[in-house]
Design a protein around this motif. Structure first.
Motif, PDB file in Angstrom:
ATOM      1  N   THR A  74       0.796  -1.231   0.000  1.00  0.00           N
ATOM      2  CA  THR A  74       0.000   0.000   0.000  1.00  0.00           C
ATOM      3  C   THR A  74       0.825   1.275   0.000  1.00  0.00           C
ATOM      4  O   THR A  74       0.283   2.352   0.080  1.00  0.00           O
ATOM      5  N   ASP A  75       2.151   1.192  -0.119  1.00  0.00           N
ATOM      6  CA  ASP A  75       2.986   2.391  -0.071  1.00  0.00           C
ATOM      7  C   ASP A  75       2.773   3.336  -1.236  1.00  0.00           C
ATOM      8  O   ASP A  75       2.973   4.534  -1.098  1.00  0.00           O
ATOM      9  N   ASP A  76       2.373   2.828  -2.384  1.00  0.00           N
ATOM     10  CA  ASP A  76       2.360   3.639  -3.587  1.00  0.00           C
ATOM     11  C   ASP A  76       1.041   4.361  -3.851  1.00  0.00           C
ATOM     12  O   ASP A  76       0.883   4.999  -4.878  1.00  0.00           O
ATOM     13  N   VAL A  77       0.089   4.286  -2.958  1.00  0.00           N
ATOM     14  CA  VAL A  77      -1.203   4.941  -3.159  1.00  0.00           C
ATOM     15  C   VAL A  77      -1.274   6.175  -2.273  1.00  0.00           C
ATOM     16  O   VAL A  77      -0.880   6.141  -1.115  1.00  0.00           O
ATOM     17  N   ASP A  78      -1.764   7.252  -2.832  1.00  0.00           N
ATOM     18  CA  ASP A  78      -1.923   8.470  -2.032  1.00  0.00           C
ATOM     19  C   ASP A  78      -2.818   8.183  -0.832  1.00  0.00           C
ATOM     20  O   ASP A  78      -3.858   7.538  -0.962  1.00  0.00           O
ATOM     21  N   PRO A  79      -2.426   8.669   0.327  1.00  0.00           N
ATOM     22  CA  PRO A  79      -3.250   8.417   1.515  1.00  0.00           C
ATOM     23  C   PRO A  79      -4.601   9.126   1.427  1.00  0.00           C
ATOM     24  O   PRO A  79      -4.689  10.234   0.923  1.00  0.00           O
ATOM     25  N   VAL A  80      -5.609   8.436   1.882  1.00  0.00           N
ATOM     26  CA  VAL A  80      -6.952   9.003   1.982  1.00  0.00           C
ATOM     27  C   VAL A  80      -7.268   9.038   3.460  1.00  0.00           C
ATOM     28  O   VAL A  80      -7.224   8.017   4.135  1.00  0.00           O
ATOM     29  N   THR A  81      -7.572  10.203   3.971  1.00  0.00           N
ATOM     30  CA  THR A  81      -7.745  10.334   5.422  1.00  0.00           C
ATOM     31  C   THR A  81      -9.144  10.780   5.816  1.00  0.00           C
ATOM     32  O   THR A  81      -9.337  11.318   6.882  1.00  0.00           O
ATOM     33  N   ASP A  82     -10.127  10.543   4.938  1.00  0.00           N
ATOM     34  CA  ASP A  82     -11.459  11.026   5.282  1.00  0.00           C
ATOM     35  C   ASP A  82     -12.384   9.962   5.848  1.00  0.00           C
ATOM     36  O   ASP A  82     -13.485  10.272   6.272  1.00  0.00           O
ATOM     37  N   SER A  83     -11.968   8.717   5.853  1.00  0.00           N
ATOM     38  CA  SER A  83     -12.810   7.687   6.468  1.00  0.00           C
ATOM     39  C   SER A  83     -11.984   6.440   6.735  1.00  0.00           C
ATOM     40  O   SER A  83     -10.934   6.232   6.136  1.00  0.00           O
ATOM     41  N   GLY A  84     -12.481   5.625   7.617  1.00  0.00           N
ATOM     42  CA  GLY A  84     -11.855   4.348   7.884  1.00  0.00           C
ATOM     43  C   GLY A  84     -10.687   4.419   8.848  1.00  0.00           C
ATOM     44  O   GLY A  84     -10.323   5.482   9.347  1.00  0.00           O
ATOM     45  N   VAL A  85     -10.107   3.258   9.096  1.00  0.00           N
ATOM     46  CA  VAL A  85      -9.013   3.153  10.059  1.00  0.00           C
ATOM     47  C   VAL A  85      -7.669   2.860   9.405  1.00  0.00           C
ATOM     48  O   VAL A  85      -6.640   2.960  10.064  1.00  0.00           O
ATOM     49  N   MET A  86      -7.674   2.524   8.144  1.00  0.00           N
ATOM     50  CA  MET A  86      -6.426   2.149   7.492  1.00  0.00           C
ATOM     51  C   MET A  86      -5.370   3.236   7.618  1.00  0.00           C
ATOM     52  O   MET A  86      -4.183   2.947   7.743  1.00  0.00           O
ATOM     53  N   GLN A  87      -5.804   4.483   7.620  1.00  0.00           N
ATOM     54  CA  GLN A  87      -4.875   5.606   7.740  1.00  0.00           C
ATOM     55  C   GLN A  87      -4.098   5.587   9.058  1.00  0.00           C
ATOM     56  O   GLN A  87      -3.032   6.187   9.159  1.00  0.00           O
ATOM     57  N   TYR A  88      -4.603   4.876  10.061  1.00  0.00           N
ATOM     58  CA  TYR A  88      -3.969   4.826  11.371  1.00  0.00           C
ATOM     59  C   TYR A  88      -3.145   3.559  11.593  1.00  0.00           C
ATOM     60  O   TYR A  88      -2.493   3.431  12.614  1.00  0.00           O
ATOM     61  N   LEU A  89      -3.221   2.625  10.669  1.00  0.00           N
ATOM     62  CA  LEU A  89      -2.523   1.352  10.824  1.00  0.00           C
ATOM     63  C   LEU A  89      -1.084   1.471  10.320  1.00  0.00           C
ATOM     64  O   LEU A  89      -0.811   2.191   9.363  1.00  0.00           O
TER      65      LEU A  89
END
Length: 127
Positions: A74-89
């Motif tokens: 998942t390193d190569d995808v721009d981060p999406v920080t508007d929903s979910g928990v993946m952004q914190y993992l």
């Protein structure tokens, strides 16, 4: 819990309890229209598209093109920080099954984007 016996009651209840919310519904049985309330009203799809992404993933799993235990970096995808928990993992590698769980249970946009990148828009549009 209140039970409603006709769509007029349901429509009135939704309008009363959801001021400012626009909704529409069309329910068909045997491909014949039964009930339509604002059926031509175009509304944003919100997260319903994620269902089609999940279906495209599972279709490719069924066809043997993907496996649920396959890892996705998942390193190569721009981060999406508007929903979910993946952004914190902290992990940067997830199984397809884990990404599907994040999408289905938490509507995680970042996980959905990874799955979309994996299966492609055309596969999703064919669902």
């Amino acid at each position: 819990m209140r039970q409603f016996t006709d769509w007029g009651q349901i429509s009135a209840e939704l309008a009363f309890n959801s001021p400012g919310v626009t909704w529409s519904v069309a329910i068909d049985r045997n491909f014949l229209p039964m009930v339509r309330i604002n059926p031509t009203e175009e509304l944003p799809s919100a997260s319903i598209g994620k269902i089609f992404i999940l279906m495209a993933v599972l279709e490719q799993v069924d066809r043997g093109l993907l496996t649920l235990d396959q890892l996705v970096e998942t390193d190569d995808v721009d981060p999406v920080t508007d929903s979910g928990v993946m952004q914190y993992l902290s992990s940067r590698s997830y199984s397809i099954a884990d990404l599907c769980v994040l999408v289905a249970s938490l509507s995680d946009n970042r996980a959905a984007n990874h799955l979309m990148d994996l299966v492609g828009l055309p596969a999703t549009q064919q669902i």
